[in-house]
Design a protein around this motif. Sequence first.
Motif, PDB file in Angstrom:
ATOM      1  N   SER A 103      11.295  -6.182  -0.790  1.00 14.60           N
ATOM      2  CA  SER A 103      10.291  -5.527   0.052  1.00 14.60           C
ATOM      3  C   SER A 103      10.951  -4.621   1.097  1.00 14.60           C
ATOM      4  O   SER A 103      10.414  -3.610   1.478  1.00 14.60           O
ATOM      5  N   LEU A 104      12.165  -5.038   1.529  1.00 15.10           N
ATOM      6  CA  LEU A 104      12.902  -4.230   2.511  1.00 15.10           C
ATOM      7  C   LEU A 104      13.309  -2.890   1.882  1.00 15.10           C
ATOM      8  O   LEU A 104      13.118  -1.833   2.464  1.00 15.10           O
ATOM      9  N   SER A 105      13.813  -2.983   0.658  1.00 15.34           N
ATOM     10  CA  SER A 105      14.232  -1.740  -0.006  1.00 15.34           C
ATOM     11  C   SER A 105      13.012  -0.879  -0.321  1.00 15.34           C
ATOM     12  O   SER A 105      13.091   0.348  -0.266  1.00 15.34           O
ATOM     13  N   GLU A 106      11.897  -1.569  -0.607  1.00 13.20           N
ATOM     14  CA  GLU A 106      10.650  -0.840  -0.877  1.00 13.20           C
ATOM     15  C   GLU A 106      10.224  -0.070   0.377  1.00 13.20           C
ATOM     16  O   GLU A 106       9.886   1.115   0.317  1.00 13.20           O
ATOM     17  N   ALA A 107      10.339  -0.757   1.534  1.00 16.81           N
ATOM     18  CA  ALA A 107       9.972  -0.128   2.803  1.00 16.81           C
ATOM     19  C   ALA A 107      10.894   1.039   3.107  1.00 16.81           C
ATOM     20  O   ALA A 107      10.444   2.082   3.576  1.00 16.81           O
ATOM     21  N   LEU A 108      12.177   0.842   2.824  1.00 13.28           N
ATOM     22  CA  LEU A 108      13.139   1.918   3.075  1.00 13.28           C
ATOM     23  C   LEU A 108      12.856   3.124   2.194  1.00 13.28           C
ATOM     24  O   LEU A 108      12.906   4.262   2.622  1.00 13.28           O
ATOM     25  N   TYR A 109      12.485   2.813   0.936  1.00 10.53           N
ATOM     26  CA  TYR A 109      12.183   3.881  -0.014  1.00 10.53           C
ATOM     27  C   TYR A 109      10.976   4.678   0.485  1.00 10.53           C
ATOM     28  O   TYR A 109      10.988   5.906   0.506  1.00 10.53           O
ATOM     29  N   ILE A 110       9.973   3.898   0.948  1.00 11.95           N
ATOM     30  CA  ILE A 110       8.752   4.558   1.411  1.00 11.95           C
ATOM     31  C   ILE A 110       9.021   5.387   2.662  1.00 11.95           C
ATOM     32  O   ILE A 110       8.482   6.467   2.833  1.00 11.95           O
ATOM     33  N   SER A 111       9.939   4.861   3.546  1.00  8.65           N
ATOM     34  CA  SER A 111      10.175   5.545   4.812  1.00  8.65           C
ATOM     35  C   SER A 111      10.816   6.921   4.636  1.00  8.65           C
ATOM     36  O   SER A 111      10.725   7.762   5.500  1.00  8.65           O
ATOM     37  N   VAL A 112      11.486   7.119   3.503  1.00  5.03           N
ATOM     38  CA  VAL A 112      12.096   8.434   3.304  1.00  5.03           C
ATOM     39  C   VAL A 112      11.256   9.336   2.389  1.00  5.03           C
ATOM     40  O   VAL A 112      11.697  10.383   1.957  1.00  5.03           O
ATOM     41  N   MET A 113      10.043   8.869   2.111  1.00  4.23           N
ATOM     42  CA  MET A 113       9.166   9.641   1.223  1.00  4.23           C
ATOM     43  C   MET A 113       8.789  10.984   1.833  1.00  4.23           C
ATOM     44  O   MET A 113       8.633  11.105   3.040  1.00  4.23           O
ATOM     45  N   GLU A 114       8.617  11.944   1.028  1.00  2.00           N
ATOM     46  CA  GLU A 114       8.103  13.241   1.452  1.00  2.00           C
ATOM     47  C   GLU A 114       6.593  13.090   1.657  1.00  2.00           C
ATOM     48  O   GLU A 114       5.984  12.166   1.122  1.00  2.00           O
ATOM     49  N   ASP A 115       6.029  14.047   2.417  1.00  2.00           N
ATOM     50  CA  ASP A 115       4.596  13.979   2.697  1.00  2.00           C
ATOM     51  C   ASP A 115       3.738  13.835   1.438  1.00  2.00           C
ATOM     52  O   ASP A 115       2.875  12.972   1.368  1.00  2.00           O
ATOM     53  N   ALA A 116       4.001  14.703   0.471  1.00  2.00           N
ATOM     54  CA  ALA A 116       3.180  14.710  -0.750  1.00  2.00           C
ATOM     55  C   ALA A 116       3.227  13.360  -1.437  1.00  2.00           C
ATOM     56  O   ALA A 116       2.205  12.830  -1.890  1.00  2.00           O
ATOM     57  N   GLU A 117       4.422  12.796  -1.466  1.00  2.00           N
ATOM     58  CA  GLU A 117       4.595  11.515  -2.142  1.00  2.00           C
ATOM     59  C   GLU A 117       3.906  10.400  -1.349  1.00  2.00           C
ATOM     60  O   GLU A 117       3.298   9.492  -1.909  1.00  2.00           O
ATOM     61  N   LEU A 118       4.012  10.525  -0.027  1.00  2.00           N
ATOM     62  CA  LEU A 118       3.390   9.537   0.857  1.00  2.00           C
ATOM     63  C   LEU A 118       1.868   9.552   0.670  1.00  2.00           C
ATOM     64  O   LEU A 118       1.236   8.501   0.554  1.00  2.00           O
ATOM     65  N   ILE A 119       1.304  10.750   0.612  1.00  2.00           N
ATOM     66  CA  ILE A 119      -0.143  10.879   0.422  1.00  2.00           C
ATOM     67  C   ILE A 119      -0.553  10.258  -0.914  1.00  2.00           C
ATOM     68  O   ILE A 119      -1.523   9.502  -0.996  1.00  2.00           O
ATOM     69  N   ARG A 120       0.237  10.586  -1.946  1.00  2.00           N
ATOM     70  CA  ARG A 120      -0.073  10.045  -3.275  1.00  2.00           C
ATOM     71  C   ARG A 120      -0.011   8.521  -3.260  1.00  2.00           C
ATOM     72  O   ARG A 120      -0.883   7.852  -3.781  1.00  2.00           O
ATOM     73  N   ALA A 121       1.019   7.990  -2.581  1.00  2.00           N
ATOM     74  CA  ALA A 121       1.194   6.539  -2.532  1.00  2.00           C
ATOM     75  C   ALA A 121       0.043   5.863  -1.784  1.00  2.00           C
ATOM     76  O   ALA A 121      -0.456   4.825  -2.211  1.00  2.00           O
ATOM     77  N   PHE A 138      -5.997   6.938  13.252  1.00  4.69           N
ATOM     78  CA  PHE A 138      -5.484   6.398  11.990  1.00  4.69           C
ATOM     79  C   PHE A 138      -6.604   5.843  11.105  1.00  4.69           C
ATOM     80  O   PHE A 138      -6.497   5.886   9.870  1.00  4.69           O
ATOM     81  N   ILE A 139      -7.670   5.348  11.733  1.00  4.82           N
ATOM     82  CA  ILE A 139      -8.818   4.894  10.925  1.00  4.82           C
ATOM     83  C   ILE A 139      -9.423   6.097  10.197  1.00  4.82           C
ATOM     84  O   ILE A 139      -9.712   6.048   9.008  1.00  4.82           O
ATOM     85  N   GLU A 140      -9.572   7.190  10.948  1.00  2.00           N
ATOM     86  CA  GLU A 140     -10.110   8.426  10.349  1.00  2.00           C
ATOM     87  C   GLU A 140      -9.195   8.906   9.219  1.00  2.00           C
ATOM     88  O   GLU A 140      -9.670   9.318   8.157  1.00  2.00           O
ATOM     89  N   ILE A 141      -7.887   8.837   9.448  1.00  2.00           N
ATOM     90  CA  ILE A 141      -6.936   9.276   8.413  1.00  2.00           C
ATOM     91  C   ILE A 141      -7.103   8.415   7.159  1.00  2.00           C
ATOM     92  O   ILE A 141      -7.176   8.920   6.043  1.00  2.00           O
ATOM     93  N   TYR A 142      -7.206   7.111   7.382  1.00  2.00           N
ATOM     94  CA  TYR A 142      -7.340   6.175   6.258  1.00  2.00           C
ATOM     95  C   TYR A 142      -8.616   6.465   5.459  1.00  2.00           C
ATOM     96  O   TYR A 142      -8.611   6.460   4.236  1.00  2.00           O
ATOM     97  N   GLN A 143      -9.700   6.732   6.208  1.00  2.00           N
ATOM     98  CA  GLN A 143     -10.989   6.936   5.539  1.00  2.00           C
ATOM     99  C   GLN A 143     -11.124   8.307   4.887  1.00  2.00           C
ATOM    100  O   GLN A 143     -11.895   8.466   3.957  1.00  2.00           O
ATOM    101  N   SER A 144     -10.395   9.304   5.405  1.00  2.00           N
ATOM    102  CA  SER A 144     -10.622  10.641   4.830  1.00  2.00           C
ATOM    103  C   SER A 144      -9.406  11.218   4.107  1.00  2.00           C
ATOM    104  O   SER A 144      -9.405  12.399   3.780  1.00  2.00           O
ATOM    105  N   LEU A 145      -8.412  10.395   3.863  1.00  2.00           N
ATOM    106  CA  LEU A 145      -7.228  10.891   3.146  1.00  2.00           C
ATOM    107  C   LEU A 145      -7.592  11.362   1.726  1.00  2.00           C
ATOM    108  O   LEU A 145      -6.985  12.289   1.199  1.00  2.00           O
ATOM    109  N   GLU A 146      -8.629  10.723   1.154  1.00  2.00           N
ATOM    110  CA  GLU A 146      -9.103  11.114  -0.178  1.00  2.00           C
ATOM    111  C   GLU A 146      -9.513  12.581  -0.197  1.00  2.00           C
ATOM    112  O   GLU A 146      -9.315  13.280  -1.188  1.00  2.00           O
ATOM    113  N   LYS A 147     -10.111  13.002   0.945  1.00  2.00           N
ATOM    114  CA  LYS A 147     -10.639  14.382   1.008  1.00  2.00           C
ATOM    115  C   LYS A 147      -9.562  15.398   1.430  1.00  2.00           C
ATOM    116  O   LYS A 147      -9.813  16.591   1.414  1.00  2.00           O
ATOM    117  N   PHE A 148      -8.389  14.907   1.832  1.00  2.00           N
ATOM    118  CA  PHE A 148      -7.325  15.800   2.297  1.00  2.00           C
ATOM    119  C   PHE A 148      -6.806  16.639   1.132  1.00  2.00           C
ATOM    120  O   PHE A 148      -6.277  16.109   0.165  1.00  2.00           O
TER     121      PHE A 148
END
Lengths: 204, 120
Positions: free
Chosen positions: A4-22, A64-74
């Motif tokens: 899980s630590l390596s997973e978190a590290l992997y996620i922390s270096v994600m690019e924006d596009a990848e982060l949004i997709r994830a 952040f609640i707004e981001i969570y709820q409207s990320l689909e529409k981003f």
Amino acid sequence: MNQSLSEALYISVMEDAELIRAVKAGETGAFQSLVEQYQDRVINTCYGFVRDREDAKDIAQEVFIEIYQSLEKFREEAKLSTWIYRISVTKSLDFLRRKNRKKRMGQFKKLFNIDDVAERIEQPSGNNPDKNMEARERAQILQQAMDRLPENQKIAITLSKYEGFSNKEISEIMNTSVSSVESLIHRAKVNLKKKLYRYYDKHL
Amino acid sequence: MNRHKMKNERKEQIDKEVEKTLQQLDRFERLENDPFFYTRLQAQLKSARNQHVPSGLLSFIGRHFRPAFLVLLLLLNLVSALVVFQNRNSASNSQTANISSFADEYSINDKSYDEYFTNN
């Protein structure tokens, strides 16, 4: 645990596009990574506008609640960071408008002798982090002057001076050109000087 | 002369105060990191999710039924206007019928009366 630590590290270096997709795909830790990446700057952006640490944190939660709820529409027409800071600015200004409306309502009630106990309780001044009494007083005077600036000048100078955004970043957040931002900041400074001059002319 | 000097001194003093206050713009103290921020956010998201009405359904209703609702409202208005208009017509018809039956009953329509009055 290690996984899980390596997973978190992997996620922390994600690019924006990848982060949004994830986040859209509901991947574990993706949204947390997004929050951790932006929370500090979002809270401080809100704090620049509202100047109260608890209010700033509450508004940041709403952001952040707004981001969570409207990320689909981003649609990714703007950068993720620009979109996030734009929401932060909008939420902060909405909060200030609500607060001002409440204040006006309080004054109206006072005018007609409608007593409201909650309105009589004053905000503790300990919310401001400045330790020095004089500096605190000056910060309050400055804030009052800032609050009287036209809204777009206030946004530009707050993002520039308090949060250190570059003029280009501000232009993206405000959806305008860099030269307009420069002009807004210049006019904001001139107006601030005038307002402060009038204030000290009266109170010195 | 003295007055002018005093005025200048005061202006200088005000300018100094203004500058000192403006310097606060560069002394913005940032808020420290909040370790419980995400935990609080998770709780808020959970309660928001519980209260959340499925927005997909709402937006579907909004998008597809709003025009239909408008058309329905327009039709209702037209029908009620027609009903009112027809009622008014039939009411005036029955009123005319009543008057003529009354006139017939008392022979008011009889032209001989007209002749009588014009001759005498």
